[in-house]
Design a protein around this motif. Structure first.
Motif, PDB file in Angstrom:
ATOM      1  N   SER A  46      -3.098  -5.698  -9.214  1.00 35.99           N
ATOM      2  CA  SER A  46      -3.051  -6.380  -7.921  1.00 35.99           C
ATOM      3  C   SER A  46      -1.918  -7.400  -7.952  1.00 35.99           C
ATOM      4  N   GLY A  57      -9.727  -8.699  -7.412  1.00 35.29           N
ATOM      5  CA  GLY A  57      -9.650  -7.399  -6.755  1.00 35.29           C
ATOM      6  C   GLY A  57     -10.879  -6.543  -7.006  1.00 35.29           C
ATOM      7  N   ASP A  76     -12.362  -6.728 -10.778  1.00 41.49           N
ATOM      8  CA  ASP A  76     -11.556  -7.413 -11.781  1.00 41.49           C
ATOM      9  C   ASP A  76     -12.454  -8.263 -12.698  1.00 41.49           C
ATOM     10  N   GLY A  88      -6.013  -9.905 -12.448  1.00 35.63           N
ATOM     11  CA  GLY A  88      -5.131  -9.059 -11.647  1.00 35.63           C
ATOM     12  C   GLY A  88      -4.847  -7.721 -12.270  1.00 35.63           C
ATOM     13  N   GLN A 104      -8.701  -0.341  -2.051  1.00 33.39           N
ATOM     14  CA  GLN A 104      -9.065  -1.728  -2.356  1.00 33.39           C
ATOM     15  C   GLN A 104     -10.028  -2.230  -1.290  1.00 33.39           C
ATOM     16  N   ILE A 107     -10.330  -8.814  -2.294  1.00 30.52           N
ATOM     17  CA  ILE A 107      -9.297  -9.533  -3.055  1.00 30.52           C
ATOM     18  C   ILE A 107      -9.619 -11.018  -2.962  1.00 30.52           C
ATOM     19  N   ASP A 114      -5.004  -4.747   0.632  1.00 37.21           N
ATOM     20  CA  ASP A 114      -4.060  -3.636   0.810  1.00 37.21           C
ATOM     21  C   ASP A 114      -4.866  -2.422   1.264  1.00 37.21           C
ATOM     22  N   THR A 130      -0.614   0.373  -8.249  1.00 37.52           N
ATOM     23  CA  THR A 130      -0.375  -1.024  -7.892  1.00 37.52           C
ATOM     24  C   THR A 130      -0.729  -1.258  -6.436  1.00 37.52           C
ATOM     25  N   PHE A 131      -1.450  -2.328  -6.175  1.00 43.67           N
ATOM     26  CA  PHE A 131      -1.787  -2.743  -4.821  1.00 43.67           C
ATOM     27  C   PHE A 131      -1.071  -4.061  -4.535  1.00 43.67           C
ATOM     28  N   THR A 132      -0.450  -4.138  -3.364  1.00 42.87           N
ATOM     29  CA  THR A 132       0.273  -5.340  -2.963  1.00 42.87           C
ATOM     30  C   THR A 132      -0.486  -6.033  -1.845  1.00 42.87           C
ATOM     31  N   ASP A 133      -0.879  -7.279  -2.094  1.00 45.30           N
ATOM     32  CA  ASP A 133      -1.693  -8.035  -1.141  1.00 45.30           C
ATOM     33  C   ASP A 133      -0.873  -9.182  -0.560  1.00 45.30           C
TER      34      ASP A 133
END
Length: 374
Positions: A46, A57, A76, A88, A104, A107, A114, A130-133
């Motif tokens: 994350s 996450g 997590d 993360g 996801q 968070i 995301d 990979t997740f982008t928040d």
């Protein structure tokens, strides 16, 4: 000398046994572990928009990476996370090889989830997604790179026989055609969302360069576990991820990019809106004379001349041809049973043919426009 040789041999054997014991006990060698060890793992990361790790996450993995069926939820720093010392980063070890979809669901406060599904393949190795928040108050999402392209299409499948459906009685079919016009393989995820019902699990779809595939009503029913002929309708969602392990490697930074339309997607619909579904029927063409009319209700110009009538007939059924003709006369001239007893007819000829009910068939084609997900 012989005695000394025996003592040396016994000592050597004992030494080998001790070495093997300590080696096996220390984990340096264990044949059973080597034969059955599962080294596959899955890493979920994350990140914030500036590439900093974010804790808290929570993710849903389908199918369950440990059992291969159902869904699995991981958070997590939970017990199954072998990277508890790293916020993360989630690492699941000893999982089953396969293809997985990950979404996801939560968070840490201050960031938005995301919402893009990720696809990853694990095959005796480590899969990484990979997740982008983004910050929760971030209003500049449109300026971020596009991470997936989505195609949403309507489907209508099955038969409606009376007034139980939202449409007229008939048979409805849908065929969603996809064409990969790119010069590389595309991998997409699609699922079915029936009206007033739960969404299906996602299905992985792989398409080589310049190839086509279709999603039919049979495929849609399979995803929903609906194998009967009852009418179903809803939507299919086709998602092409661009930034995951299964992605194409394309990055689009604005909606006006020329490569926004990754696939050509068209929905082909057919419908037959008859009260009765079209089918072949046997037709009897009967030629006859009216010899006498004691009722006085049949026009005089129809007497003593050849007349024809076509009547649907059943296969392998014995029927009274004269009665069929009289029934038609009774309906057309409002004849009672007493009137019919005063009418004399003669059958001249009967021929059999096959007819088809009129097919009120409709066909339509719709081009599905893509939607960008940032």
């Amino acid at each position: 000398m012989k005695r000394w040789s025996k003592i040396s041999s016994v000592f050597a054997i004992l030494t080998i046994i001790l070495v093997l014991y300590f080696v096996s006990s220390s984990g340096i060698y264990h044949s059973r572990d080597v034969a059955f060890a599962q080294n596959s793992s899955l890493t979920i990361i994350s990140l914030s928009s500036d590439n900093k790790l974010i804790s808290g996450g929570q993710f849903v993995i389908s199918p369950n990476p440990f059992t291969g069926t159902g869904n699995y939820t991981i958070k997590d720093n939970s017990p199954d996370d072998t990277a508890k010392d790293k916020n993360g980063v989630i690492i699941l070890s000893g999982i089953t090889n396969g293809n997985y979809s990950i979404i996801q669901t939560n968070i840490t406060p201050g960031y938005s989830v995301d919402q893009i599904q990720k696809l990853v393949q694990v095959n005796n190795s480590s899969g990484v997604v990979t997740f982008t928040d983004l910050p929760a108050n971030n209003a500049t999402i449109s300026s971020s790179p596009t991470r997936s392209v989505t195609y949403t299409t309507k489907f209508e499948c099955g038969s409606i026989f009376a007034g139980e459906g939202p449409l007229r009685p008939g048979h409805y079919d849908t065929d969603i055609s996809l064409f990969n016009k790119q010069r590389f393989q595309i991998q997409a995820l699609w699922n079915s969302v029936p009206t007033n019902g739960p969404s299906s699990n996602a299905i992985l779809l792989k398409m080589d360069s310049e190839t086509s595939k279709s999603i039919t009503c049979q495929d849609i029913r399979a995803t929903l576990g609906n194998n009967n002929e009852n009418f179903i309708e809803g939507f299919t969602i086709i998602n092409v991820p661009l930034d995951s392990t299964f992605g194409s490697g394309i990055t689009m930074t604005s909606p006006s990019s020329n490569n926004i339309n990754i696939l050509d997607v068209q929905a082909f619909y057919t419908a037959n809106a008859l009260d009765i579904l079209p089918h072949e029927v046997i037709i009897d063409k009967i030629s006859f004379y009216i010899i006498q009319d004691g009722s006085g209700k049949i026009p005089a110009n129809m007497m003593q001349k050849t007349l024809d009538i076509s009547i649907p007939s059943g296969l392998n059924q014995i029927s009274d041809t004269e009665k069929k003709v009289k029934d038609v006369l009774a309906k057309q001239y409002t004849l009672s049973d007493d009137d019919l007893s005063k009418i004399v007819i003669r059958i001249k000829d009967v021929s059999v043919g096959v007819g088809v009910l009129i097919d009120d068939h409709a066909i339509s084609l719709s081009t599905v426009k893509p939607e960008l997900d940032s």
